[in-house]
Design a protein around this motif. Sequence first.
Motif, PDB file in Angstrom:
ATOM      1  N   ASP A 137       0.829  -1.214   0.000  1.00  0.00           N
ATOM      2  CA  ASP A 137       0.000   0.000   0.000  1.00  0.00           C
ATOM      3  C   ASP A 137       0.859   1.258   0.000  1.00  0.00           C
ATOM      4  N   ALA A 138       1.931   1.240   0.788  1.00  0.00           N
ATOM      5  CA  ALA A 138       2.822   2.400   0.820  1.00  0.00           C
ATOM      6  C   ALA A 138       3.467   2.623  -0.538  1.00  0.00           C
ATOM      7  N   SER A 141       1.086   4.263  -2.833  1.00  0.00           N
ATOM      8  CA  SER A 141       0.780   5.651  -2.480  1.00  0.00           C
ATOM      9  C   SER A 141       1.845   6.633  -2.979  1.00  0.00           C
ATOM     10  N   TRP A 142       3.073   6.155  -3.200  1.00  0.00           N
ATOM     11  CA  TRP A 142       4.158   7.051  -3.585  1.00  0.00           C
ATOM     12  C   TRP A 142       3.886   7.757  -4.913  1.00  0.00           C
ATOM     13  N   ALA A 144       0.676   7.835  -6.614  1.00  0.00           N
ATOM     14  CA  ALA A 144      -0.761   7.772  -6.877  1.00  0.00           C
ATOM     15  C   ALA A 144      -1.395   9.153  -6.848  1.00  0.00           C
ATOM     16  N   ASP A 145      -2.467   9.310  -7.631  1.00  0.00           N
ATOM     17  CA  ASP A 145      -3.338  10.470  -7.489  1.00  0.00           C
ATOM     18  C   ASP A 145      -4.774   9.955  -7.416  1.00  0.00           C
ATOM     19  N   VAL A 149      -2.475   5.108 -10.514  1.00  0.00           N
ATOM     20  CA  VAL A 149      -1.265   4.736  -9.780  1.00  0.00           C
ATOM     21  C   VAL A 149      -0.217   4.394 -10.826  1.00  0.00           C
ATOM     22  N   ASP A 204     -10.913  -0.988  -5.716  1.00  0.00           N
ATOM     23  CA  ASP A 204     -10.407   0.373  -5.896  1.00  0.00           C
ATOM     24  C   ASP A 204     -10.412   0.666  -7.392  1.00  0.00           C
TER      25      ASP A 204
END
Length: 242
Positions: A137-138, A141-142, A144-145, A149, A204
């Motif tokens: 998940d981390a 997230s780096w 992603a908007d 992703v 998602d």
Amino acid sequence: MEIAVLGGTGLIGSQVVKKLNAAGHRAVPHSQSTGVDVISGRGLDRAVAGADVIVNLTNSPTFDEASAAFFRTSMDNLLAAGRKGGARHFVILSIVGVDQVPELDYYRAKALQEEILAAGPIPYSIVRATQFMEFVDAVLSWTADADTVRLPATPIQPIAAEDVADAVAEVAAGAPLGGVRNIAGPEVFPLDELGRITLSHRSDGRTVVTDPSAGMFAAVRGDVLTDRNARLAPTRYADWLS
């Protein structure tokens, strides 16, 4: 066996302590929350005094160039305290391929940690693991908007944290390796495909775009984040997601 686990309240450390104690050892967790600081040295002598084994699972608070100073200072302090306390085995957790990605500040810092341990006065073991499933998940997230992703197709071989804890506990309870044991999950995925699997499982709606320049793992060339000769852990990614 008396085992001091530094970073013993974290994701891996808390499980290592539990597994070692269940196996009949006396594993004691140490961290800043218990009054032990590997950088200032506060509480270190007390924490490792009389321990047969030191397991160091502490980690740098940053992944940039400052991480090297963290690992140098923490290892120097721990090795000095361990030698004073009579430790006979020192274990750290590192990363598969850590010495093959000099472009990454954090990987260089972890390679430095390994070098300091190997040159130190205490017999040692290094457990190198592939990327944790818990960190996917981390990673997403780096880059992603709200709608996408962006991920490279870098091959990775994710491993569950519990399987990592099993391996660390096994090594800590055994004789020093004087070298490295590599562990990995049972499957290899391109990182972009792993992102699609993860987002689909969680319903998602974002789209994964393959981008060879996106995120930290874009600096990795080839398949150094995988190790087909490693000891393979049992947990498959789909089972972990479920």
